[in-house]
Write an enzyme that holds these catalytic residues in place. Structure first.
Site, PDB file in Angstrom:
ATOM      1  N   LYS B  96       0.879  -1.176   0.000  1.00 18.73           N
ATOM      2  CA  LYS B  96       0.000   0.000   0.000  1.00 18.73           C
ATOM      3  C   LYS B  96       0.909   1.217   0.000  1.00 18.73           C
ATOM      4  CE  LYS B  96      -2.797   2.698   3.180  1.00 18.73           C
ATOM      5  NZ  LYS B  96      -3.530   2.739   4.457  1.00 18.73           N
ATOM      6  N   GLY B 157      -7.882   8.146  10.683  1.00 22.77           N
ATOM      7  CA  GLY B 157      -8.161   8.116  12.118  1.00 22.77           C
ATOM      8  C   GLY B 157      -9.195   9.106  12.596  1.00 22.77           C
ATOM      9  N   ALA B 183      -9.432   4.972   5.046  1.00 19.20           N
ATOM     10  CA  ALA B 183      -9.269   6.121   5.936  1.00 19.20           C
ATOM     11  C   ALA B 183     -10.572   6.855   6.267  1.00 19.20           C
ATOM     12  CB  ALA B 183      -8.275   7.138   5.365  1.00 19.20           C
ATOM     13  N   GLY B 184     -10.736   7.093   7.545  1.00 22.44           N
ATOM     14  CA  GLY B 184     -11.832   7.920   8.033  1.00 22.44           C
ATOM     15  C   GLY B 184     -13.133   7.191   8.309  1.00 22.44           C
ATOM     16  N   ASN B 205      -9.082   0.517  10.157  1.00 24.97           N
ATOM     17  CA  ASN B 205      -8.111   0.246  11.223  1.00 24.97           C
ATOM     18  C   ASN B 205      -8.573   0.855  12.542  1.00 24.97           C
ATOM     19  OD1 ASN B 205      -5.913  -0.226  12.877  1.00 24.97           O
ATOM     20  ND2 ASN B 205      -4.423   0.737  11.562  1.00 24.97           N
ATOM     21  N   THR B 206      -8.512   2.190  12.633  1.00 30.74           N
ATOM     22  CA  THR B 206      -8.802   2.863  13.903  1.00 30.74           C
ATOM     23  C   THR B 206     -10.139   2.449  14.522  1.00 30.74           C
ATOM     24  OG1 THR B 206      -7.518   4.767  13.180  1.00 30.74           O
ATOM     25  CG2 THR B 206      -9.081   5.153  14.967  1.00 30.74           C
TER      26      THR B 206
END
Lengths: 67, 255
Positions: B96, B157, B183-184, B205-206
């Site tokens: 990535k 995040g 993301a987000g 992820n987060t």
């Protein structure tokens, strides 16, 4: 003794030390890490016969958590 | 069978996971078990010489496909260097690409990302570039040999969801490559929305790693992604400003 840069920090090691010797010295197994000397990746089967020179910049890299 | 194709590999799960921010790394395995996620991102960093045993790979089951990211790279050359190190470590040829030099919003540098993609795709990497959504860069990345595009929903995040929604829709409509929204994404509903729109996958992820129960949250995301995908494949109904009664408008009881 010679001095190398290990992850940017000065490290004194015996003259004639190989990458394998360095890893033993700092107590690190070769699995899961990659070694670069002066930005060149050293293949694992060359750790024994790659001798460090004074002033070499050694980077030891591993995997961490990330997204 | 409905699969996500990346390079020459096929995946039944459309949830890509991350390994950052876990309170306890032992939770990672449970997250993967509960969610069925088959791809997980990892980062490369200098060995901590004070505590050199802490390798994230020890916490990831062997059958999971590793997706090393190039986080920390500020330009194409650094991204290429990190990708080559990852490949040398023997963890496969997926990467990535993440090139970031903006510390406030962690916005990706599309131009440098494209440069790195060109180099790494030629070297046989399966390249998944993290990008600011834009249909022009997506076309260029396709020409450069990328295997997917990973446009952001909102800053990394941030849990702010699909703030780039209308552009993401254009990217999805125009891309010949799989589109993985990265993301987000903070809630399962965000992930479901992305999948309903036609995204091919999402990377979380987060929102999973920092949940009070990561494994349960991973399962919730997994269900949301499956629901969104199923709805997308069935084609959603048109919206209308006006009501359209679901119950018969005749034969009312004489009240």
């Amino acid at each position: 003794m010679i001095s190398v840069k290990l992850n940017s920090k000065e490290k004194w090691i015996k003259k004639g030390s190989s990458v394998s010797d360095l890893l033993k010295f700092i107590d690190l197994k070769k699995d899961g890490i990659v070694v670069e000397i002066n930005l060149n990746i050293i293949k694992k089967d060359r750790y024994e016969d790659t001798i460090l020179k004074s002033g070499d910049s050694v980077e030891i890299i591993t995997f961490m958590g990330g997204g | 069978m409905d699969v996500l194709k990346l390079g020459d590999r096929e995946f039944s799960s459309r949830l890509l996971s991350g390994t950052g921010k876990f309170r306890d790394k032992n939770e990672i395995k449970e997250v993967l078990d509960k969610s069925g996620s088959q791809i997980i991102t990892v980062a490369l960093r200098r060995v901590n010489l004070e505590n050199p045993t802490d390798n994230i790979l020890n916490y990831i089951p062997k059958h999971i496909t590793l997706l090393p990211n190039t986080s920390g790279a500020r330009d194409a050359n650094e991204a290429v260097r990190i990708a080559r190190i990852a490949k040398e470590s023997g963890c496969g040829n997926f990467v990535k690409i993440e090139v970031i030099c903006d510390a406030k919003y962690l916005m990706p540098d599309n131009e440098e990302t494209l440069k790195a993609t060109k180099i790494l795709a030629k070297e046989g990497f399966v390249v998944l570039p993290y990008i600011m959504p834009d249909i022009i860069i997506c076309k260029k990345l396709e020409d450069a040999g990328a295997s997917a595009v990973m446009p952001l929903g909102s800053p990394i995040g941030s849990n702010a969801g699909l703030q780039t929604k209308s552009i993401l829709e254009m990217v999805i409509e125009n891309s010949n490559l799989p589109v993985i929204v990265d993301a987000g994404i903070g809630r399962p509903s965000h992930a479901c929305d992305a999948m309903e729109m036609g995204a091919d996958g999402v990377l979380i992820n987060t929102a999973i790693a920092t949940a009070s129960n990561p494994a349960k949250m991973a399962e919730a995301f997994s269900l949301a992604i499956k629901a969104g995908r199923a709805a997308h494949l069935l084609k959603l109904q048109e919206e209308s400003r006006y009501a359209n009664a679901s119950s018969p408008l005749t034969g009312f009881l004489n009240l």
